[in-house]
Design a protein around this motif. Structure first.
Motif, short mmCIF file in Angstrom:
data_model
loop_
_atom_site.label_atom_id
_atom_site.label_comp_id
_atom_site.label_asym_id
_atom_site.label_seq_id
_atom_site.Cartn_x
_atom_site.Cartn_y
_atom_site.Cartn_z
N SER A 86 0.83 -1.21 0.00
CA SER A 86 0.00 0.00 0.00
C SER A 86 0.86 1.25 0.00
CB SER A 86 -0.93 0.00 1.22
OG SER A 86 -1.91 -1.01 1.11
N TRP A 220 -4.51 4.86 -1.84
CA TRP A 220 -4.45 4.08 -0.61
C TRP A 220 -5.73 3.28 -0.38
CZ3 TRP A 220 -0.52 3.18 2.79
CH2 TRP A 220 -0.85 2.65 4.04
N ASN A 221 -6.88 3.86 -0.75
CA ASN A 221 -8.17 3.22 -0.50
C ASN A 221 -8.66 2.36 -1.66
OD1 ASN A 221 -8.36 4.44 2.03
ND2 ASN A 221 -9.45 6.22 1.23
N GLU A 222 -7.95 2.34 -2.78
CA GLU A 222 -8.42 1.59 -3.95
C GLU A 222 -8.57 0.10 -3.62
OE1 GLU A 222 -9.31 -0.32 -7.27
OE2 GLU A 222 -7.33 -0.75 -6.42
N TYR A 223 -9.66 -0.49 -4.11
CA TYR A 223 -9.96 -1.88 -3.75
C TYR A 223 -10.23 -2.78 -4.96
CZ TYR A 223 -12.52 -5.86 -1.77
OH TYR A 223 -12.92 -7.11 -1.44
N THR A 239 -6.13 -2.90 1.67
CA THR A 239 -7.58 -2.94 1.46
C THR A 239 -8.06 -4.33 1.07
OG1 THR A 239 -7.16 -2.16 -0.79
CG2 THR A 239 -7.81 -0.52 0.85
N SER A 260 -7.29 -2.20 10.70
CA SER A 260 -7.98 -1.04 10.12
C SER A 260 -7.52 0.25 10.79
CB SER A 260 -9.50 -1.21 10.29
OG SER A 260 -9.96 -2.38 9.63
N ALA A 263 -4.15 1.07 9.48
CA ALA A 263 -4.22 1.50 8.09
C ALA A 263 -4.58 2.97 7.96
CB ALA A 263 -5.24 0.65 7.33
#
Length: 288
Positions: A86, A220-223, A239, A260, A263
């Protein structure tokens, strides 16, 4: 005798102003509590046992405190690999976006050339497409390029989908700076590159900070793309990798919540480091 009536309206205005300030402060505190509530629940859940998390009815304060969860997560080799991925992908994507967006935004803001308007429209149109809608095409394209399960695939994808935002926001900042500022620098002997580096970029610092923060957070939040392109468990970002704590065979809710919380820390640190640069006028310091 005439002083008292004159002071009465001023006193009333002062009281009204204090009430207004108190009301705004109370409203701000209420909004802050609403946004902080999920994070407080997440932190509390990371400090209780996995069984306690699933206990009904739920309680805000843990029935049984467990302080070793964070140590378990931070010594988990899988989690460290996910964290490394990440950080690598988000940082590299942000660097690529800024390296491309700065010259592109500057050129479109300061120069008139054939195709300039269609280019800006094309950049804007790319914002209309979601990675989710293009994930099948992305997978096929990266499969043909033999980039499946590589960091390069995630970096390229995240940079591509965040580049338009960087170009547009910096284009607006560059366009708002008076041309006289550049002309003054050129009269002092600076060439175009020196003017961009020494004059324009410092004046667009709020825009640079905004583009950096939003690009980093988005990467960072891409899933969805990471879930599709990354096969090796050790190469997955946080993620996607954190799903391993909850499977059909075991449910480590405490470790999931602890992971979490961890993160969130890099994003908070990044924002705390550069938040001060968001304050200030666009051309502050350009005129003595």
């Amino acid at each position: 005798m005439s002083t008292a009536p004159a002071l009465a309206p001023a006193a009333r205005a002062d009281r009204q102003q204090r009430r207004r300030r108190f009301g705004l402060a109370a409203l701000g505190a209420a909004v802050a509590l609403v946004f902080l509530a999920p994070y407080s629940v997440m932190v509390m859940s990371s400090l209780r046992t996995s069984v306690d998390v699933k206990t009904s009815p739920p309680s805000f304060v843990p029935r049984e405190w467990q302080l070793s969860t964070y140590a378990q997560v931070l010594t988990d080799e899988r989690f460290l690999n996910w964290l490394k991925t990440s950080l690598l992908v988000a940082t590299a994507s942000t660097v690529v976006v800024m390296a491309v967006a700065i010259p592109a935004a500057y050129m479109t803001a300061r120069f008139r050339f054939p195709g300039r308007t269609p280019f800006l429209l094309l950049v804007l149109v790319t914002q209309m497409f979601s990675p989710t809608a293009l994930v099948v095409g992305l997978y096929r394209q990266f499969f043909e390029l033999n980039l499946i399960n590589t960091y390069a695939a995630l970096i390229i994808t995240n940079a591509a989908f965040n580049l338009a935002f960087g170009v547009w926001i910096l284009h607006g900042f560059f366009s708002s700076i008076p041309k006289e500022v550049e002309e003054a620098a050129q009269l002092d002997g600076s060439n175009r590159l020196q003017t961009l580096w020494r004059v324009m970029l410092p004046l667009t610092k709020p825009g640079l900070v905004t583009a950096t923060i939003f690009t980093f957070i988005a990467a960072w939040n891409e899933y969805i793309v990471a879930l599709t392109l990354m096969i090796d468990d050790s190469r997955k970002p946080l993620t996607v990798g954190m799903r391993a704590y909850i499977t059909g065979y075991e449910q480590n809710w405490d470790q999931l919540f602890a992971a979490s919380v961890i993160a969130v820390v890099p994003v908070v640190i990044l924002f705390a480091m550069i938040e001060k640069h968001l304050i200030g006028g666009l051309t502050a310091g350009s005129v003595k």
